[in-house]
Design a protein around this motif. Sequence first.
Motif, PDB file in Angstrom:
ATOM      1  N   LEU A 123      26.590  -7.847  28.880  1.00 21.29           N
ATOM      2  CA  LEU A 123      25.386  -8.219  27.935  1.00 21.29           C
ATOM      3  C   LEU A 123      25.827  -9.297  26.764  1.00 21.29           C
ATOM      4  O   LEU A 123      25.140  -9.992  26.449  1.00 21.29           O
ATOM      5  CB  LEU A 123      25.033  -6.850  27.008  1.00 21.29           C
ATOM      6  CG  LEU A 123      24.603  -5.723  27.932  1.00 21.29           C
ATOM      7  CD1 LEU A 123      24.312  -4.479  27.329  1.00 21.29           C
ATOM      8  CD2 LEU A 123      23.068  -6.177  28.796  1.00 21.29           C
ATOM      9  N   MET A 124      27.329  -8.921  26.299  1.00 18.55           N
ATOM     10  CA  MET A 124      27.408  -9.958  25.319  1.00 18.55           C
ATOM     11  C   MET A 124      27.804 -11.349  25.859  1.00 18.55           C
ATOM     12  O   MET A 124      27.529 -12.348  25.202  1.00 18.55           O
ATOM     13  CB  MET A 124      29.005  -9.361  24.576  1.00 18.55           C
ATOM     14  CG  MET A 124      29.408 -10.479  23.512  1.00 18.55           C
ATOM     15  SD  MET A 124      28.310 -10.289  22.250  1.00 18.55           S
ATOM     16  CE  MET A 124      29.228 -11.152  21.094  1.00 18.55           C
ATOM     17  N   LEU A 125      28.222 -11.525  27.254  1.00 15.79           N
ATOM     18  CA  LEU A 125      28.376 -12.713  28.151  1.00 15.79           C
ATOM     19  C   LEU A 125      27.037 -13.453  28.106  1.00 15.79           C
ATOM     20  O   LEU A 125      26.873 -14.543  27.729  1.00 15.79           O
ATOM     21  CB  LEU A 125      28.964 -12.337  29.437  1.00 15.79           C
ATOM     22  CG  LEU A 125      29.261 -13.578  30.214  1.00 15.79           C
ATOM     23  CD1 LEU A 125      29.955 -14.836  29.590  1.00 15.79           C
ATOM     24  CD2 LEU A 125      29.735 -13.263  31.498  1.00 15.79           C
ATOM     25  N   LYS A 126      25.968 -12.631  28.562  1.00 17.34           N
ATOM     26  CA  LYS A 126      24.561 -13.238  28.492  1.00 17.34           C
ATOM     27  C   LYS A 126      24.303 -13.800  26.971  1.00 17.34           C
ATOM     28  O   LYS A 126      23.629 -14.681  26.934  1.00 17.34           O
ATOM     29  CB  LYS A 126      23.742 -12.130  29.022  1.00 17.34           C
ATOM     30  CG  LYS A 126      22.323 -12.375  28.972  1.00 17.34           C
ATOM     31  CD  LYS A 126      22.160 -13.479  30.043  1.00 17.34           C
ATOM     32  CE  LYS A 126      20.258 -13.703  30.006  1.00 17.34           C
ATOM     33  NZ  LYS A 126      19.471 -12.590  30.794  1.00 17.34           N
ATOM     34  N   GLY A 127      24.584 -12.841  25.933  1.00 18.35           N
ATOM     35  CA  GLY A 127      24.202 -13.453  24.655  1.00 18.35           C
ATOM     36  C   GLY A 127      24.798 -14.887  24.409  1.00 18.35           C
ATOM     37  O   GLY A 127      23.972 -15.656  23.885  1.00 18.35           O
ATOM     38  N   LEU A 128      26.229 -14.671  24.618  1.00 20.09           N
ATOM     39  CA  LEU A 128      26.840 -16.038  24.216  1.00 20.09           C
ATOM     40  C   LEU A 128      26.232 -17.219  24.833  1.00 20.09           C
ATOM     41  O   LEU A 128      26.470 -18.300  24.297  1.00 20.09           O
ATOM     42  CB  LEU A 128      28.214 -15.789  24.461  1.00 20.09           C
ATOM     43  CG  LEU A 128      28.886 -14.788  23.290  1.00 20.09           C
ATOM     44  CD1 LEU A 128      30.418 -14.278  23.956  1.00 20.09           C
ATOM     45  CD2 LEU A 128      29.011 -15.317  22.081  1.00 20.09           C
ATOM     46  N   ALA A 129      26.107 -17.010  26.532  1.00 19.34           N
ATOM     47  CA  ALA A 129      25.753 -18.010  27.253  1.00 19.34           C
ATOM     48  C   ALA A 129      24.201 -18.498  26.787  1.00 19.34           C
ATOM     49  O   ALA A 129      24.067 -19.646  26.727  1.00 19.34           O
ATOM     50  CB  ALA A 129      25.846 -17.747  28.506  1.00 19.34           C
ATOM     51  N   THR A 130      23.538 -17.633  26.470  1.00 18.06           N
ATOM     52  CA  THR A 130      22.183 -17.964  26.055  1.00 18.06           C
ATOM     53  C   THR A 130      22.090 -18.757  24.751  1.00 18.06           C
ATOM     54  O   THR A 130      21.251 -19.638  24.562  1.00 18.06           O
ATOM     55  CB  THR A 130      21.155 -16.763  26.143  1.00 18.06           C
ATOM     56  OG1 THR A 130      21.105 -16.047  27.070  1.00 18.06           O
ATOM     57  CG2 THR A 130      19.894 -17.100  25.447  1.00 18.06           C
ATOM     58  N   ALA A 131      22.744 -18.330  23.798  1.00 13.66           N
ATOM     59  CA  ALA A 131      23.190 -18.836  22.455  1.00 13.66           C
ATOM     60  C   ALA A 131      23.491 -20.260  22.715  1.00 13.66           C
ATOM     61  O   ALA A 131      23.042 -21.236  21.902  1.00 13.66           O
ATOM     62  CB  ALA A 131      24.018 -18.112  21.590  1.00 13.66           C
ATOM     63  N   TYR A 132      24.643 -20.476  23.533  1.00 12.99           N
ATOM     64  CA  TYR A 132      25.217 -21.921  23.857  1.00 12.99           C
ATOM     65  C   TYR A 132      23.973 -22.841  24.493  1.00 12.99           C
ATOM     66  O   TYR A 132      23.754 -23.958  24.131  1.00 12.99           O
ATOM     67  CB  TYR A 132      26.328 -21.798  24.692  1.00 12.99           C
ATOM     68  CG  TYR A 132      26.660 -23.197  25.042  1.00 12.99           C
ATOM     69  CD1 TYR A 132      27.490 -24.124  24.378  1.00 12.99           C
ATOM     70  CD2 TYR A 132      26.466 -23.666  26.451  1.00 12.99           C
ATOM     71  CE1 TYR A 132      27.682 -25.413  24.725  1.00 12.99           C
ATOM     72  CE2 TYR A 132      26.805 -24.916  26.901  1.00 12.99           C
ATOM     73  CZ  TYR A 132      27.438 -25.802  26.007  1.00 12.99           C
ATOM     74  OH  TYR A 132      27.731 -27.215  26.409  1.00 12.99           O
ATOM     75  N   ARG A 133      23.172 -22.089  25.397  1.00 15.18           N
ATOM     76  CA  ARG A 133      22.151 -22.847  26.055  1.00 15.18           C
ATOM     77  C   ARG A 133      21.114 -23.437  25.215  1.00 15.18           C
ATOM     78  O   ARG A 133      20.684 -24.585  25.236  1.00 15.18           O
ATOM     79  CB  ARG A 133      21.383 -22.117  27.027  1.00 15.18           C
ATOM     80  CG  ARG A 133      22.593 -21.805  28.333  1.00 15.18           C
ATOM     81  CD  ARG A 133      21.817 -20.984  29.193  1.00 15.18           C
ATOM     82  NE  ARG A 133      20.650 -21.767  30.133  1.00 15.18           N
ATOM     83  CZ  ARG A 133      20.002 -21.170  31.057  1.00 15.18           C
ATOM     84  NH1 ARG A 133      20.234 -19.889  31.576  1.00 15.18           N
ATOM     85  NH2 ARG A 133      19.034 -21.844  31.740  1.00 15.18           N
ATOM     86  N   VAL A 134      20.935 -22.663  24.043  1.00 15.68           N
ATOM     87  CA  VAL A 134      19.906 -23.029  23.080  1.00 15.68           C
ATOM     88  C   VAL A 134      20.446 -24.148  22.060  1.00 15.68           C
ATOM     89  O   VAL A 134      19.636 -24.850  21.617  1.00 15.68           O
ATOM     90  CB  VAL A 134      19.259 -21.705  22.233  1.00 15.68           C
ATOM     91  CG1 VAL A 134      18.334 -22.197  21.278  1.00 15.68           C
ATOM     92  CG2 VAL A 134      18.465 -21.006  23.301  1.00 15.68           C
TER      93      VAL A 134
END
Length: 678
Positions: A417-428
Amino acid sequence: MPNQLQYETSPYLLQHAHNPVDWYPWGDEALTKAIEENKPILVSIGYSACHWCHVMERESFEKESVAQVMNDHFVCIKVDREERPDVDAIYMDAVQAMGVQGGWPLNVFLMPDAKPFYGVTYLPTRNWVNLLDSIRQAFQDHRDDLAKSAEGFATELNLSDAERYGLKPADPLFSAELLEVLYRKVAVKADDEKGGMRRAPKFPMPSIWRFLLRYYDATGNDAALHQVRLTLDRMALGGIYDQLGGGFARYSTDGDWFAPHFEKMLYDNGQLLALYAEAYSLTKSPLYKQVVYQTISFAQRELLSQEGGFYSALDADSEGVEGKFYTFNTPELKEILGDEYGWFADLYNLTEAGNWEHGRNILHRTETDESFADRMGWALPDLELRLAATHTRLWRVREERIRPGLDDKMLASWNGLMLKGLATAYRVFAEPEFLTLAIRLAFFLLKKMRDTRNGRLWHTYKLGRARQAGFLEDYAAVIDGLLALYQATFTESWLMEADQLMQYVLANFSDSGSAGTEPDPMFFFTDKNGEELIARRKELFDNVIPSSNSMMVENLYALSLLLERPDYAERGDQMLGRVQPLVQQNADYLTNWASQFALRVRPTAEIAVVGPEADTYREALDAEFYPNKVICGTVDTSTLPLLEHRVPIDGKTAVYVCYNRACQLPVTRVADVWKLLR
């Protein structure tokens, strides 16, 4: 003398290792002992950040007189629910079937064959001792009745979902009419004054607001977006959010997001990173950007291990007092802030007597920076400077305090879940540090939490030791995180790793049906090679963490598009068709499932970016809210189905937009991509 928990790695179990209770961890030794000694089993389930678990330990499990009763008449087993969610889920279901309100600590009494016959949550010492005596007497005098009752609960636990909920094979219906039904089921229970759902305590529940964002994208209904913004604003300004250090507490004990239960959990913060980043891409709210940056800073500072994985949680208590680390009394605030105290107290709703218990103040507000600056007649940059200065002063004082306890085990699912959060934050936000953290975390998961012999994931890791075969939630969250990381970087190895994990799930978690029953497309929660419990369950209902099956549907769909795997899409559609009647009846408890129906009302955009500026184009496309897409890219050539035979146009980066495998003519400007998408 320490008990058998001394050999465990779970911080929660180790906290009980010196209790006078002769605790055992869940396993063959304790279960065999119960049969050999012909004793009932007491299974006590909790977790390290559970306040009432610690209270019951202090009041009962640390007392010699209570421990003697437990040791003489029961085989006592302690379970960390975060380490063994399979055991927790079975006995929580059993207790709820008994008509008991579930919660932790969960204390369940079993026959020697591990079948449950009674359960309770927290009890004060006198009530607990009386209950132990009653159970002992009943086991001695009415054992046959208890065995019959336990057999009935075991039969209930082993009912299939088809039997339990009447689920049948069906084709899913993706329609605007169905989506409206799902939205109304959620909207009617939403709090349109304070945000969140209309109840107290208030939990963040990220999957609800994620569904409303997807519903808004599909329909343009402003009421849904308003409810999301109200909720995210109030959470970010409230006491549930750490106004000084960033990061969200577990929940608010009241209906105003004011007084949190102060523990901070990795799974909340990982999901809320993704949610606030997504919401920022739609609204461009500066508050949401601040939340994302501060929360990542908090996680990096307080939860990140040297190996790149993230620890599980921080306790609510320090020095035995809940919230002591995070709160201030008024004289203390006046001394620290001096002349700045007046306006600061106005903004954060501080009072002379303290706005919380024992004269303490929780930093809590309902007003945005813009609104407060306007009310005070200040320029917004002036307020921001004052806030930064006052926060720094308070931060320095807080950092000198004794810190809350840390649960330093690492769980594959929560790190996914944290990986998804970090990757999404980077994408945005295109912040390089976010990507660095995400890549480190992905390597940690695949190197330290995967069994190199067979490719399966481990569930938990601590002190260099991985253990416990992974559950479906581990695969679901890690695959989801890897898919986000691939789409953030176009590094194809992340996509291939996600597919390998998916193939492991299909081989080891599928239900092929038993004699006389049809195969069920839903996945079991446990690996077929894992420990056999009294029931093998499937997780359907979304909670604070979405159900593992609903996450797998999303993973199957994304992989089917990125890798051209129609069998994946077919499996996902079978799952959606089967669960659809349940979602229609209970959408507010199945909002991650509802998100899949929201996405499928319209075809999903399959976007291929090819050429020297592939990453720059991806960055521009990800900066705007468009959830109904998968995106892949390469600066050179690739054999991925969506990229194969795709080439730049006259040396310029080209973007191909496809729907249902039919592609439109390539374009070389991002503005033209948006015309094709909209």
